[in-house]
Write a protein that holds these residues in place. Structure first.
Motif, PDB file in Angstrom:
ATOM      1  N   UNK A   7      -9.435   3.987   5.414  1.00 52.36           N
ATOM      2  CA  UNK A   7      -8.829   5.099   5.547  1.00 52.36           C
ATOM      3  C   UNK A   7      -7.434   5.120   5.229  1.00 52.36           C
ATOM      4  N   UNK A   8      -6.908   6.468   4.681  1.00 55.83           N
ATOM      5  CA  UNK A   8      -5.657   6.513   4.371  1.00 55.83           C
ATOM      6  C   UNK A   8      -4.860   7.762   5.222  1.00 55.83           C
ATOM      7  N   UNK A   9      -3.721   7.398   5.353  1.00 59.18           N
ATOM      8  CA  UNK A   9      -2.703   8.502   6.000  1.00 59.18           C
ATOM      9  C   UNK A   9      -1.726   8.961   4.882  1.00 59.18           C
ATOM     10  N   UNK A  16       4.018   5.930  -3.874  1.00 63.39           N
ATOM     11  CA  UNK A  16       4.584   4.842  -4.812  1.00 63.39           C
ATOM     12  C   UNK A  16       3.286   4.512  -5.957  1.00 63.39           C
ATOM     13  N   UNK A  17       2.176   4.351  -5.567  1.00 65.01           N
ATOM     14  CA  UNK A  17       1.078   4.436  -6.386  1.00 65.01           C
ATOM     15  C   UNK A  17       0.735   2.967  -6.635  1.00 65.01           C
ATOM     16  N   UNK A  18       1.303   2.018  -5.943  1.00 60.67           N
ATOM     17  CA  UNK A  18       0.777   1.057  -5.939  1.00 60.67           C
ATOM     18  C   UNK A  18      -0.873   0.623  -5.811  1.00 60.67           C
ATOM     19  N   UNK A  19      -1.268   1.089  -4.830  1.00 60.24           N
ATOM     20  CA  UNK A  19      -2.896   1.143  -4.399  1.00 60.24           C
ATOM     21  C   UNK A  19      -3.633   1.583  -5.724  1.00 60.24           C
ATOM     22  N   UNK A  20      -3.169   2.854  -6.387  1.00 60.13           N
ATOM     23  CA  UNK A  20      -3.945   3.259  -7.492  1.00 60.13           C
ATOM     24  C   UNK A  20      -4.051   2.276  -8.715  1.00 60.13           C
ATOM     25  N   UNK A  26     -10.751   2.508  -6.013  1.00 59.01           N
ATOM     26  CA  UNK A  26     -10.706   3.014  -4.725  1.00 59.01           C
ATOM     27  C   UNK A  26      -9.698   4.010  -4.366  1.00 59.01           C
ATOM     28  N   UNK A  27      -8.746   4.214  -5.072  1.00 64.56           N
ATOM     29  CA  UNK A  27      -7.463   4.923  -4.833  1.00 64.56           C
ATOM     30  C   UNK A  27      -6.953   5.566  -6.234  1.00 64.56           C
ATOM     31  N   UNK A  28      -6.539   6.765  -5.935  1.00 60.48           N
ATOM     32  CA  UNK A  28      -5.877   7.418  -7.005  1.00 60.48           C
ATOM     33  C   UNK A  28      -4.737   8.256  -6.352  1.00 60.48           C
ATOM     34  N   UNK A  57       0.139  -4.612   0.747  1.00 59.45           N
ATOM     35  CA  UNK A  57       1.225  -4.400  -0.059  1.00 59.45           C
ATOM     36  C   UNK A  57       1.815  -2.769   0.150  1.00 59.45           C
ATOM     37  N   UNK A  58       1.018  -1.996   0.601  1.00 62.96           N
ATOM     38  CA  UNK A  58       1.508  -0.606   0.568  1.00 62.96           C
ATOM     39  C   UNK A  58       2.933  -0.503   1.562  1.00 62.96           C
TER      40      UNK A  58
END
Ligand code: SF4
Length: 68
Positions: A7-9, A16-20, A26-28, A57-58
């Motif tokens: 889940x994301x909040x 920051x976009x580190x996840x994407x 999974x993430x954009x 890391x988020x």
């Protein structure tokens, strides 16, 4: 292997976009404001390691991962 549910909040996301970059399946990032968009809430096992790394890391603690 255990299932992971992501889940994301978006309110907490600082875009920051580190996840994407780390797990682009999974993430954009939304074009409008750069905040996170969740593409896959139950990623396959081959992506679990990357997803867990993203949550770790988020910088805004905007990603939560639940095991079931
Ligand atoms: S890493 Fe965290 S703060 Fe950065 S875009 Fe992803 S959810 Fe948002």
């Amino acid at each position: 292997m255990a299932e992971l549910t992501v889940t994301v909040d978006r309110d907490a996301c600082c875009g920051v976009g580190r996840c994407a970059m780390t797990a682009p399946e999974v993430f954009a990032q939304r074009d409008a404001d750069g905040t996170v968009e969740l593409l896959e809430s139950q990623p396959p096992p081959r992506l679990h390691e990357d997803v867990l790394l993203c949550a770790e890391l988020c910088p805004c603690s905007a990603i939560s991962v639940h095991r079931s």
